[in-house]
Design an enzyme around this catalytic site. Structure first.
Site, PDB file in Angstrom:
ATOM      1  N   GLU A  38      10.216  16.495  14.758  1.00 49.64           N
ATOM      2  CA  GLU A  38      10.593  16.363  13.353  1.00 49.64           C
ATOM      3  C   GLU A  38       9.762  17.341  12.528  1.00 49.64           C
ATOM      4  O   GLU A  38       8.537  17.351  12.610  1.00 49.64           O
ATOM      5  CB  GLU A  38      10.333  14.929  12.880  1.00 49.64           C
ATOM      6  CG  GLU A  38      10.721  14.711  11.432  1.00 49.64           C
ATOM      7  CD  GLU A  38      10.627  13.258  10.997  1.00 49.64           C
ATOM      8  OE1 GLU A  38       9.554  12.648  11.164  1.00 49.64           O
ATOM      9  OE2 GLU A  38      11.642  12.731  10.484  1.00 49.64           O
ATOM     10  N   GLU A  46      10.253   1.994  10.456  1.00 47.61           N
ATOM     11  CA  GLU A  46      11.256   3.049  10.286  1.00 47.61           C
ATOM     12  C   GLU A  46      10.525   4.369  10.377  1.00 47.61           C
ATOM     13  O   GLU A  46       9.637   4.652   9.565  1.00 47.61           O
ATOM     14  CB  GLU A  46      11.956   2.929   8.930  1.00 47.61           C
ATOM     15  CG  GLU A  46      13.174   2.022   8.944  1.00 47.61           C
ATOM     16  CD  GLU A  46      14.089   2.229  10.135  1.00 47.61           C
ATOM     17  OE1 GLU A  46      14.325   3.401  10.524  1.00 47.61           O
ATOM     18  OE2 GLU A  46      14.543   1.227  10.698  1.00 47.61           O
ATOM     19  N   CYS A  69      13.898  11.253   6.396  1.00 45.66           N
ATOM     20  CA  CYS A  69      14.006  10.935   7.820  1.00 45.66           C
ATOM     21  C   CYS A  69      15.436  11.142   8.298  1.00 45.66           C
ATOM     22  O   CYS A  69      15.682  11.295   9.485  1.00 45.66           O
ATOM     23  CB  CYS A  69      13.531   9.520   8.102  1.00 45.66           C
ATOM     24  SG  CYS A  69      14.381   8.294   7.142  1.00 45.66           S
ATOM     25  N   LYS A 127       0.866  -1.179   0.000  1.00 45.47           N
ATOM     26  CA  LYS A 127       0.000   0.000   0.000  1.00 45.47           C
ATOM     27  C   LYS A 127       0.904   1.230   0.000  1.00 45.47           C
ATOM     28  O   LYS A 127       1.506   1.583   1.011  1.00 45.47           O
ATOM     29  CB  LYS A 127      -0.913   0.031   1.230  1.00 45.47           C
ATOM     30  CG  LYS A 127      -1.928   1.169   1.148  1.00 45.47           C
ATOM     31  CD  LYS A 127      -2.045   1.906   2.445  1.00 45.47           C
ATOM     32  CE  LYS A 127      -1.661   3.324   2.510  1.00 45.47           C
ATOM     33  NZ  LYS A 127      -1.896   4.277   1.502  1.00 45.47           N
TER      34      LYS A 127
HETATM   35  N1  LIG Z   1      10.475   8.295   8.297  1.00 46.02           N
HETATM   36  C1  LIG Z   1      10.132   8.794   7.129  1.00 46.02           C
HETATM   37  O1  LIG Z   1      10.819   8.589   6.150  1.00 46.02           O
HETATM   38  C2  LIG Z   1       8.873   9.552   7.006  1.00 46.02           C
HETATM   39  C3  LIG Z   1       8.412  10.315   8.053  1.00 46.02           C
HETATM   40  N2  LIG Z   1       7.266  11.006   7.890  1.00 46.02           N
HETATM   41  C4  LIG Z   1       6.839  11.873   9.022  1.00 46.02           C
HETATM   42  O2  LIG Z   1       5.454  11.744   9.193  1.00 46.02           O
HETATM   43  C5  LIG Z   1       4.797  12.990   9.057  1.00 46.02           C
HETATM   44  C6  LIG Z   1       3.431  12.790   8.449  1.00 46.02           C
HETATM   45  O3  LIG Z   1       3.533  12.227   7.132  1.00 46.02           O
HETATM   46  P1  LIG Z   1       2.402  11.223   6.634  1.00 46.02           P
HETATM   47  O4  LIG Z   1       2.434  11.015   5.193  1.00 46.02           O
HETATM   48  O5  LIG Z   1       1.110  11.686   7.186  1.00 46.02           O
HETATM   49  O6  LIG Z   1       2.898   9.859   7.323  1.00 46.02           O
HETATM   50  P2  LIG Z   1       2.050   8.601   7.708  1.00 46.02           P
HETATM   51  O7  LIG Z   1       2.780   7.850   8.728  1.00 46.02           O
HETATM   52  O8  LIG Z   1       0.647   9.003   7.956  1.00 46.02           O
HETATM   53  O9  LIG Z   1       2.015   7.760   6.332  1.00 46.02           O
HETATM   54  C7  LIG Z   1       2.925   6.745   5.981  1.00 46.02           C
HETATM   55  C8  LIG Z   1       2.176   5.575   5.346  1.00 46.02           C
HETATM   56  O10 LIG Z   1       1.298   4.988   6.307  1.00 46.02           O
HETATM   57  C9  LIG Z   1      -0.040   4.960   5.794  1.00 46.02           C
HETATM   58  N3  LIG Z   1      -0.988   5.034   6.900  1.00 46.02           N
HETATM   59  C10 LIG Z   1      -1.575   6.141   7.434  1.00 46.02           C
HETATM   60  N4  LIG Z   1      -2.406   5.794   8.441  1.00 46.02           N
HETATM   61  C11 LIG Z   1      -2.327   4.449   8.577  1.00 46.02           C
HETATM   62  C12 LIG Z   1      -2.939   3.499   9.438  1.00 46.02           C
HETATM   63  N5  LIG Z   1      -3.803   3.859  10.387  1.00 46.02           N
HETATM   64  N6  LIG Z   1      -2.634   2.191   9.290  1.00 46.02           N
HETATM   65  C13 LIG Z   1      -1.758   1.793   8.348  1.00 46.02           C
HETATM   66  N7  LIG Z   1      -1.159   2.642   7.486  1.00 46.02           N
HETATM   67  C14 LIG Z   1      -1.431   3.960   7.593  1.00 46.02           C
HETATM   68  C15 LIG Z   1      -0.070   6.136   4.856  1.00 46.02           C
HETATM   69  O11 LIG Z   1      -1.174   6.062   3.962  1.00 46.02           O
HETATM   70  P3  LIG Z   1      -1.796   7.422   3.331  1.00 46.02           P
HETATM   71  O12 LIG Z   1      -0.712   8.030   2.535  1.00 46.02           O
HETATM   72  O13 LIG Z   1      -2.897   6.925   2.496  1.00 46.02           O
HETATM   73  O14 LIG Z   1      -2.219   8.262   4.484  1.00 46.02           O
HETATM   74  C16 LIG Z   1       1.285   5.982   4.183  1.00 46.02           C
HETATM   75  O15 LIG Z   1       1.244   4.966   3.227  1.00 46.02           O
HETATM   76  C17 LIG Z   1       5.759  13.835   8.252  1.00 46.02           C
HETATM   77  O16 LIG Z   1       5.586  15.178   8.488  1.00 46.02           O
HETATM   78  C18 LIG Z   1       7.088  13.340   8.740  1.00 46.02           C
HETATM   79  O17 LIG Z   1       7.409  13.987   9.946  1.00 46.02           O
HETATM   80  C19 LIG Z   1       6.539  10.936   6.743  1.00 46.02           C
HETATM   81  C20 LIG Z   1       6.928  10.196   5.697  1.00 46.02           C
HETATM   82  C21 LIG Z   1       8.181   9.458   5.728  1.00 46.02           C
HETATM   83  O1  LIG Z   2      18.908   9.389   3.410  1.00 45.28           O
HETATM   84  C1  LIG Z   2      18.440   8.600   2.616  1.00 45.28           C
HETATM   85  O2  LIG Z   2      18.935   8.406   1.499  1.00 45.28           O
HETATM   86  C2  LIG Z   2      17.236   7.753   2.975  1.00 45.28           C
HETATM   87  C3  LIG Z   2      16.257   8.496   3.799  1.00 45.28           C
HETATM   88  C4  LIG Z   2      15.072   7.686   4.147  1.00 45.28           C
HETATM   89  O3  LIG Z   2      15.112   6.497   4.202  1.00 45.28           O
HETATM   90  C5  LIG Z   2      13.804   8.333   4.451  1.00 45.28           C
HETATM   91  O4  LIG Z   2      13.725   9.552   4.458  1.00 45.28           O
HETATM   92  O5  LIG Z   2      12.825   7.601   4.665  1.00 45.28           O
END
Ligand SMILES: NC(=O)C1=CN([C@@H]2O[C@H](COP(=O)(O)OP(=O)(O)OC[C@H]3O[C@@H](n4cnc5c(N)ncnc54)[C@H](OP(=O)(O)O)[C@@H]3O)[C@@H](O)[C@H]2O)C=CC1
Ligand SMILES: O=C(O)CCC(=O)C(=O)O
Length: 481
Positions: free
Chosen positions: A383, A248, A282, A173
């Site tokens: 973050e 992660e 991240c 997904k």
């Molecule tokens: N560690 C990283 O690399 C990342 C960190 N983030 C952090 O998260 C914040 C919010 O970003 P956001 O996109 O909302 O991140 P989310 O954690 O909401 O989304 C990540 C994934 O999880 C899905 N998801 C959302 N809710 C659920 C649930 N209840 N059960 C299972 N899966 C779910 C999302 O689907 P859908 O897109 O349909 O909501 C998406 O595919 C950012 O501002 C950032 O701080 C975000 C992205 C990557």
């Molecule tokens: O620094 C990178 O290349 C990877 C970063 C990453 O995994 C993320 O933002 O989810």
């Protein structure tokens, strides 16, 4: 405009909802494409297909599974430009970065294709001289893959490729905000004719499709990258029903710049680590902890370079930084900037929306730098996931490490110094899964383990040889003739 159906059991299938959702270009709000707004019934169908396909897929040899991944890599290579362009349109990353990420996806596929030829166990001496004792590994079964929008090609592949090579089948997904890009990658898997049901993609909301996968009794493992809030909930749900999970999540990554650092290098890497991909990694640099002797010189050089950054549509050649990936991310970043101002940090650069010609309708934020940031301030603790750097002044390495470790996250951290003793102290004392010396905090190499400490991960590691730990279970075998 691209329109994608779900991919289930070897076929492109419309959702039972008969509804689609549009994906929006954050640079101008144009529609990039549509994907299915799927239901629990679609999840059921995908998991059923994955479970059925698992029996034959796991019984193929590792090299045979590897051949499929090689084929996907070759097909993806021929679509590299198109996939990268879609990524830039859909989530804003500049085109060179998007091309780099797509190339990384291809390299990941080839890396894991070779894994099919590597050993999976060890022979261990038994106390019984007539017995043979060894370990082997078996797949988990069906793996649910839930991915974010910031690396819409690399992250799905660095989760799917190891899952598949070790004999699991997959239901993915992708994040709604980058689902069209991910669907283009899935097209490459489909073109490689993997057996029906081996991989399945269901698009739609996290709360329905994502949660449906996490709660499904036939999903044996879940691998997730995204926010802490969602990650923790996924972990709890998976734990409650005994499924394996891997999370992660966030980072609040520091760089330390000591008095003896090469300042030009430190400035270059701080900007690259902090602001490439508009700070939406991240691993992005967020806190810049500078020793007092070079604080003013570093600040001056940093601001000079920050002011040279070109902001705009990532498809345009001279643009260095694109928009935030979505309206919601844009609002989040602006909110953090306001909090920085309200809580008393001093704004040195940027500090709001970027609306120059051609950018009026996009989710652009100016590259932003704050100073006099204290450890208690929200911008030093949470973050932000945007182009915002917080400068903090310290007097010694000891103080720098105390400030750097004062965070609930522990993903990545860098130090800039020419003193080997300081480097070694940092490597030893910094609480982070990735510690980097004279290099930016971002930039993960696919053959090395990747993951964080503290709240940044579920303490497992992804990529490289580490992936086998999550995607398989160890069996200890004792044989006596
Ligand atoms: N560690 C990283 O690399 C990342 C960190 N983030 C952090 O998260 C914040 C919010 O970003 P956001 O996109 O909302 O991140 P989310 O954690 O909401 O989304 C990540 C994934 O999880 C899905 N998801 C959302 N809710 C659920 C649930 N209840 N059960 C299972 N899966 C779910 C999302 O689907 P859908 O897109 O349909 O909501 C998406 O595919 C950012 O501002 C950032 O701080 C975000 C992205 C990557
Ligand atoms: O620094 C990178 O290349 C990877 C970063 C990453 O995994 C993320 O933002 O989810």
């Amino acid at each position: 405009m691209d329109s994608f159906k779900n991919f289930i059991d070897g076929n492109w299938i419309a959702s039972s909802s008969r509804e689609t959702v549009s994906s929006i270009n954050p640079a101008n709000q144009a529609v990039v494409g549509t994907v299915q707004h799927s239901t629990q019934a679609d999840v059921e169908q995908a998991v059923r297909a994955a479970k059925k396909a698992q029996v034959n897929w796991r019984s193929l040899s590792g090299p045979a599974r590897g051949q499929f991944l090689y084929q996907v890599a070759t097909i993806m290579e021929s679509h590299l430009a198109e996939i990268a362009e879609t990524m830039t349109q859909e989530m804003g990353k500049t085109l060179p970065e998007a091309k780099g990420e797509t190339a990384r996806g291809i390299a990941l596929l080839r890396y894991y294709a070779t894994e099919g030829m590597h050993k999976v166990g060890d022979v261990i001496p038994s106390t019984d001289s007539e017995a043979l004792m060894f370990t082997t590994r078996v797949p988990l079964g069906v793996v649910g893959v839930i991915t974010p929008w910031n690396f819409p090609v690399a992250i799905p592949i660095w989760k799917m490729a190891p899952a598949l090579i070790y004999g699991n089948t997959v239901v993915i997904k992708p994040a709604s905000e980058a689902a069209v890009t991910c669907a283009k990658v899935m097209e490459c898997f489909a073109e490689a004719h993997l057996p029906a049901g081996v991989f399945n993609m269901v698009t739609g909301s996290g709360s329905v499709v994502g949660q449906g996968i996490v709660e499904h009794p036939d999903v044996n493992g879940i691998t997730f990258t995204g926010s802490n809030e969602v990650g923790k909930r996924i972990g709890q749900t998976a734990l409650a029903r005994g499924a394996k999970y891997q999370l992660e999540m966030g980072g609040k990554n520091p760089v330390i710049v000591l008095d003896d650092a090469d300042l030009d290098l430190a400035v270059r890497e701080t900007i690259s680590g902090g602001l490439r991909s508009t700070g939406q990694k991240c691993t992005a640099t967020s806190r810049v902890i500078i020793q007092s002797g070079v604080y003013d010189a570093f600040k001056e050089k940093l601001l000079e370079k920050i002011n040279e950054i070109t902001v705009g549509n990532g498809l345009h050649e001279n643009v260095w930084m694109g928009p935030c990936a979505s309206e919601s991310q844009f609002k989040t970043v602006l909110r953090y900037i306001e909090l920085g101002k309200e809580e008393g940090a001093t704004l040195l650069a940027g500090g709001g929306r970027y609306t120059e010609e051609g950018c009026e309708k996009g989710y652009f934020v100016k590259p932003t730098v704050f100073e006099y940031v204290t450890q208690e301030m929200t911008i030093a603790r949470e973050e932000i996931f945007g182009p915002v750097l917080a400068l903090m002044k310290v007097n010694s390495l000891k103080e720098a490490l105390e400030v750097a470790n004062d965070a609930e996250f522990g993903l990545s951290a860098s130090i800039f110094t020419t003193n080997i003793g300081y480097m070694l102290s940092f490597i030893e004392q910094m609480d982070a899964g990735l510690v980097r010396v004279n290099a930016e905090t971002a930039g993960v190499e696919l053959q090395a383990p990747f993951g964080g400490m503290k709240q940044s991960s579920s303490h497992s590691r992804e990529q490289g040889k580490a992936a086998i730990e999550f995607f398989t279970a160890t069996k200890t075998v004792f044989v006596k003739g």
